[in-house]
Design an enzyme around this catalytic site. Structure first.
Site, PDB file in Angstrom:
ATOM      1  N   GLY A   1     -13.447  -3.123   0.957  1.00 13.00           N
ATOM      2  CA  GLY A   1     -14.811  -2.622   1.137  1.00 13.00           C
ATOM      3  C   GLY A   1     -15.150  -1.539   0.126  1.00 13.00           C
TER       4      GLY A   1
ATOM      5  N   GLY B   1      -9.464  -8.924  -0.211  1.00 11.08           N
ATOM      6  CA  GLY B   1      -8.211  -9.273   0.447  1.00 11.08           C
ATOM      7  C   GLY B   1      -7.786 -10.716   0.242  1.00 11.08           C
TER       8      GLY B   1
ATOM      9  N   ARG C   1       0.816  -1.210   0.000  1.00 13.55           N
ATOM     10  CA  ARG C   1       0.000   0.000   0.000  1.00 13.55           C
ATOM     11  C   ARG C   1       0.856   1.270   0.000  1.00 13.55           C
ATOM     12  NH1 ARG C   1      -5.131  -1.588   3.884  1.00 13.55           N
ATOM     13  NH2 ARG C   1      -6.327  -2.526   2.185  1.00 13.55           N
TER      14      ARG C   1
ATOM     15  N   LYS D   1     -19.353 -15.648   2.476  1.00  8.72           N
ATOM     16  CA  LYS D   1     -20.765 -15.403   2.746  1.00  8.72           C
ATOM     17  C   LYS D   1     -21.473 -14.620   1.651  1.00  8.72           C
ATOM     18  CE  LYS D   1     -19.902 -13.614   6.821  1.00  8.72           C
ATOM     19  NZ  LYS D   1     -20.230 -12.901   8.039  1.00  8.72           N
TER      20      LYS D   1
HETATM   21  P1  ADP Z   1     -12.250 -11.676  -0.241  1.00  8.54           P
HETATM   22  O1  ADP Z   1     -11.420 -11.254   0.942  1.00  8.54           O
HETATM   23  O2  ADP Z   1     -11.418 -12.017  -1.444  1.00  8.54           O
HETATM   24  O3  ADP Z   1     -13.348 -10.709  -0.543  1.00  8.54           O
HETATM   25  P2  ADP Z   1     -13.941 -13.302   1.419  1.00  8.54           P
HETATM   26  O4  ADP Z   1     -13.380 -12.669   2.637  1.00  8.54           O
HETATM   27  O5  ADP Z   1     -15.330 -12.990   1.032  1.00  8.54           O
HETATM   28  O6  ADP Z   1     -12.977 -13.049   0.152  1.00  8.54           O
HETATM   29  O7  ADP Z   1     -13.895 -14.875   1.552  1.00  8.54           O
HETATM   30  C1  ADP Z   1     -12.720 -15.564   1.892  1.00  8.54           C
HETATM   31  C2  ADP Z   1     -13.025 -16.628   2.894  1.00  8.54           C
HETATM   32  O8  ADP Z   1     -14.022 -17.500   2.394  1.00  8.54           O
HETATM   33  C3  ADP Z   1     -11.819 -17.471   3.187  1.00  8.54           C
HETATM   34  O9  ADP Z   1     -11.521 -17.386   4.559  1.00  8.54           O
HETATM   35  C4  ADP Z   1     -12.279 -18.887   2.821  1.00  8.54           C
HETATM   36  O10 ADP Z   1     -11.803 -19.867   3.715  1.00  8.54           O
HETATM   37  C5  ADP Z   1     -13.777 -18.785   2.918  1.00  8.54           C
HETATM   38  N1  ADP Z   1     -14.459 -19.812   2.121  1.00  8.54           N
HETATM   39  C6  ADP Z   1     -14.405 -19.985   0.798  1.00  8.54           C
HETATM   40  N2  ADP Z   1     -15.118 -21.064   0.425  1.00  8.54           N
HETATM   41  C7  ADP Z   1     -15.636 -21.592   1.552  1.00  8.54           C
HETATM   42  C8  ADP Z   1     -16.465 -22.720   1.831  1.00  8.54           C
HETATM   43  N3  ADP Z   1     -16.889 -23.522   0.855  1.00  8.54           N
HETATM   44  N4  ADP Z   1     -16.796 -22.956   3.115  1.00  8.54           N
HETATM   45  C9  ADP Z   1     -16.364 -22.153   4.099  1.00  8.54           C
HETATM   46  N5  ADP Z   1     -15.577 -21.069   3.899  1.00  8.54           N
HETATM   47  C10 ADP Z   1     -15.220 -20.791   2.644  1.00  8.54           C
HETATM   48 MG    MG Z   2     -11.756 -11.400   3.021  1.00 15.24          MG
END
Ligand code: ADP
Ligand code: MG
Length: 408
Positions: free
Chosen positions: A371, A348, A36, A197
């Site tokens: 975000g 992230g 960053r 989620k």
């Molecule tokens: P990003 O940071 O790229 O936006 P998120 O924070 O939304 O992504 O999601 C990442 C998390 O989702 C990781 O910790 C991963 O372990 C979890 N995850 C992905 N697939 C599953 C799954 N099938 N069941 C439970 N957790 C999951």
């Molecule tokens: Mg994340």
């Protein structure tokens, strides 16, 4: 509509308050990842080359309006100084006597850093008195903190009403890249959305669903969509209260002729920490839980990405932290890296995954704002962007407190 760029500012000999996002990972008083800091260098270097006296400001962590010793910015100032090859003074306060003294003694091309903005309760409250105090340090304001642009805080919003305000180059780059996803993207436009989620991403899904050619869903959130299509997902993580909204997204997609990709095969196991999973069809999950998309699904998604002219990816397709459930994310990451179209990644964990695979330099744009990039793609106006005047704005400039000598 384009916002007023730093390029149009006359900064020579002026004190420029520049909001950056130096909210970097730290351990034992050391910066452990300076991505960053490096991302802000084009703006800082341009300001130096044009003779500005630069007052950088950022938040770090969540000190909640109090001084927290471990969250002081001095190690960040030190790292920045190393990158620039100059001394960077870090003030011991945010906008108090020390900051004021240091700001007053800056010469053209000098760089200083204010103490952690969130040591001041007025920052997150966007308190007018604190915004005035910040503004009183400088003649101009530049916002280059895309990662904080979705927050209306004193340093991202309040102060921009008090000084002539401009967008920095990182902000501009983020806005340009994300706008290309929303305004006439080259088609086919494929969005791959994964992660834990649905609730984190539902508004992005709703905003993108009729703008894309295909919406490919993976990660934990795919389970909620599988519930919506009547599948039995066993012990998988899901959000039953969002099944209706998931179904609505599927309906909108159908009506708009948008293809929705849902897993046809998955990797199942008993526990998230298991060191092995089994590949099964979505109709054979049984009482186990889904932790990754299966190889056939990953291959199908990769093929869609290969044909796309615009690709947006947010969210791992499985529990990629565990090598047993990382294959789906890896296949998709490799496809995005090899894609011919414009590729944009946000989030992230998705960025961590692409970096761990050594593929980051093959992506057109990696968003620095988690975000903020999601809110942008939800179609929301980000307060930190909205407050910057348009490029052709004719409104008179606010007289800066520094120029009028007014006390904060
Ligand atoms: P990003 O940071 O790229 O936006 P998120 O924070 O939304 O992504 O999601 C990442 C998390 O989702 C990781 O910790 C991963 O372990 C979890 N995850 C992905 N697939 C599953 C799954 N099938 N069941 C439970 N957790 C999951
Ligand atoms: Mg994340």
């Amino acid at each position: 509509m384009s916002k007023r760029s730093l390029k149009s500012a006359d900064v020579r000999g002026k004190r420029v308050l520049c909001r950056v996002d130096f909210n970097v990972p730290m351990a034992d008083g050391q910066v452990t990842d300076d991505t960053r800091i490096k991302a802000a260098l084009p703006t800082i270097t341009w300001l130096r080359e044009h003779g500005a006296r630069i007052i950088l400001c950022s938040h770090l962590g969540r000190p909640k309006g109090k001084v927290v010793e471990a969250l002081r910015l001095a190690p960040v100032g030190k790292r920045l100084g190393e990158l620039l090859g100059i001394d960077v003074t870090t003030a011991s306060d945010v906008a108090g006597d020390d900051a004021r003294r240091a700001a007053a003694s800056l010469q053209d091309g000098d760089v200083m850093l204010l103490e952690n903005l969130r040591f001041e309760p007025g920052e997150e409250q966007n308190a007018p008195a604190f915004a005035r105090q910040l503004a009183s340090l400088a003649d101009l304001y530049v916002d280059d903190a895309f990662g904080a642009a979705h927050r209306a805080h004193a340093s991202t919003e309040g102060v921009a009403h008090l000084l002539p305000a401009y967008l920095g180059f990182l902000m501009q780059q983020e806005i340009d890249a994300l706008s290309r996803l929303l305004d006439n993207p080259a088609t086919p436009f494929v969005a791959i959305i994964g992660g834990a989620k649905v609730s984190d991403k539902i508004e992005v899904l709703e905003h993108l669903v009729d703008r894309v050619s295909a919406l490919l869903i993976g990660g934990g959130m795919a389970n909620t969509f599988l519930l919506a299509t009547g599948d039995d997902i066993g012990a998988s993580l899901a959000e039953p209260d969002l099944v209706d909204r998931a179904r609505q997204i599927l309906d909108t997609a159908r009506a708009a002729g948008v293809e929705v990709g849902l897993p046809t095969d998955v990797v199942v196991a008993r526990q998230i920490e298991d060191d092995e999973g089994a590949v099964v069809s979505v109709d054979s999950i049984g009482d186990r839980a889904v932790f990754d998309i299966g190889p056939a699904t990953a291959e199908a998604y990769a093929n869609q990405v290969a044909r796309a002219r615009t690709v947006f990816w947010n969210g791992p397709l499985g529990v990629a932290e565990n090598p047993a459930f990382a294959a789906g994310t890896r296949t998709v990451a490799q496809a995005v890296a090899s894609a011919h179209g414009l590729t944009v990644i946000g989030g992230g964990d998705s960025i961590a995954a692409i970096e761990a695979l050594g593929l980051a330099d093959r992506i057109d744009h990696i968003s620095t704002g988690g975000g903020a990039s999601l809110e942008f793609l939800e179609g929301k106006q980000l307060p930190g962007i909205a407050v910057i005047p348009d490029a052709d704005a004719t409104k008179p400039e606010p007289a800066s407190p520094a120029q009028t000598g007014e006390e904060a």
